[in-house]
Design an enzyme around this catalytic site. Structure first.
Site: not given
Length: 383
Positions: A107, A130, A156, A252, A276
């Site tokens: 992440s 992100y 994402t 995603k 999520h």
């Protein structure tokens, strides 16, 4: 050490060993948590067809995800604060995934950095991105993932704004934890976790602190992140990121058929049907219910994956039968990590693999790549 037979056993052990704020961070959803619960419970409504007198010898759970050979159709999902479930958590989970033969996804909001994980693994791991307002930072982050040899970028799309998670607010979630009286009392009951944290230097967001102007430590990180998630994210940004990345791109957060069509048009290599983990729009459809329509619409044009609610190998089998080429586990591996570190992640993967293999056999199939809805009892699964 108790006998560990399923993911629930790992969850119970993790709850005993991980500080409350970090356990709750992993094991919660937004608002009423209805979508978080549905992700798991909707799997239970799907029933399997048992077959007998079928040759069950020579079974294989091996397949591929975006062209990468995998021991089973499972990848470790990107989860923030993994290194707060257990010291050096991302490194430990990545090593367990590599040894097992499945992808690990790091992440953006990890504790261990891209460089940390790369230094402790050999197989190319995947990196989750992100989109933030600071585009220079995003470009540098992509460049760091390229330099580390990451095999895919997981972009994402469903965190333009942050869903409210009541437990995090009540616990005063932070990394490292705020030393309030309540938190100190709770930490005192987790000596194993505390010893691990005292033995590592990795206690902040490794991909951010020291890599952003004005963010040199944890005290300045909160203000930066509060302003950085970009609500203006759109499909032009996806195109911009795809060009700069230049490698395999996975999108995603797809829950709608129309968004799935746009994902195909973007030129991405795969999409992940995901809400999520029920941590954003409470009241949204569970991932397993959203999956069949999306797979039917675009599955012949893009690789369809899914995450959300997977707690067993049977859940993996059901998702594959309904059109998923691959699945992702988040909480399941976090429970293992919090319970027993790297050995716990390995145990979680072993449990899921064994359940997948045996259930496939009981349903009369030998190849996970060949599974279809014929293994499901008609009328019990979403269409």
């Amino acid at each position: 050490m108790p006998v560990i037979t399923d993911i629930e056993d790992l969850r119970v052990l993790a709850k005993k060993r991980v500080p409350r704020m970090f356990y709750d961070y992993a094991d919660s959803g937004s608002w009423t948590e209805s979508t978080y619960r549905a992700n798991e419970s909707d799997f239970q409504a799907i029933k399997l067809r048992q077959r007998v007198a079928v040759d069950m010898e020579g079974r294989s759970t091996a397949t591929t995800m975006v062209g990468v050979p995998v021991a089973m159709p499972v990848a470790i999902a990107p989860t923030g604060l993994t290194g707060m479930q257990h010291a050096d958590g991302e490194i430990l989970a990545a090593r367990a995934a590599e040894a097992f033969g499945i992808p690990f996804t790091l992440s953006t909001m990890s504790i261990c950095s891209i460089e940390d994980v790369a230094a402790h693994t050999k197989a190319p791991f995947w990196f989750q991105l992100y989109v933030m307002r600071d585009r220079d930072f995003i470009e540098r982050l992509i460049a760091r993932a390229q330099a580390a040899g990451c095999g895919a970028l997981v972009l994402t799309l469903d965190l333009q704004i942050l869903g409210q998670r009541h437990k995090d607010l009540k616990n005063g979630l932070s990394a490292p934890p705020k030393l309030t009286l309540t938190n100190l009392i709770n930490l005192a009951s987790k000596p194993r976790w505390c010893r691990g944290m005292l033995g590592t230097k990795r206690r902040g967001f490794g991909n951010i602190v020291g890599h952003v102007s004005g963010v040199a430590d944890m005290s300045s990180l909160g203000a930066w992140t509060a302003q950085q998630f970009d609500p203006r994210l759109n499909w032009n940004d996806v195109e911009w990121i795809k060009k700069r990345w230049g490698g395999k791109l996975i999108l995603k957060g797809i829950q709608d058929v129309e968004d799935a069509r746009l994902a195909v048009a973007s030129g991405a290599d795969a999409l992940i049907v995901s809400n999520h983990g029920g941590r954003q729009l409470d009241g949204a459809e569970s991932s397993i219910r959203a999956l069949p329509a999306i797979a039917a619409e675009v599955g012949s044009r893009i690789e369809v994956h899914m995450d959300g609610g997977i707690r067993s190998g049977q859940d993996v089998l059901k998702a594959v039968a309904l059109g998923a080429r691959g699945t992702y586990i988040g909480r399941a591996f976090l429970y293992g990590l919090g319970a027993m570190g790297e050995a716990g992640v390995t145990k979680a993967l072993q449990i899921i693999h064994k359940e997948l293999d045996l259930t496939m056999a009981f349903c009369g199939h030998k190849r996970v790549a060949e599974l279809g809805t014929d293994i499901l009892l008609p009328g019990t699964f979403p269409t």
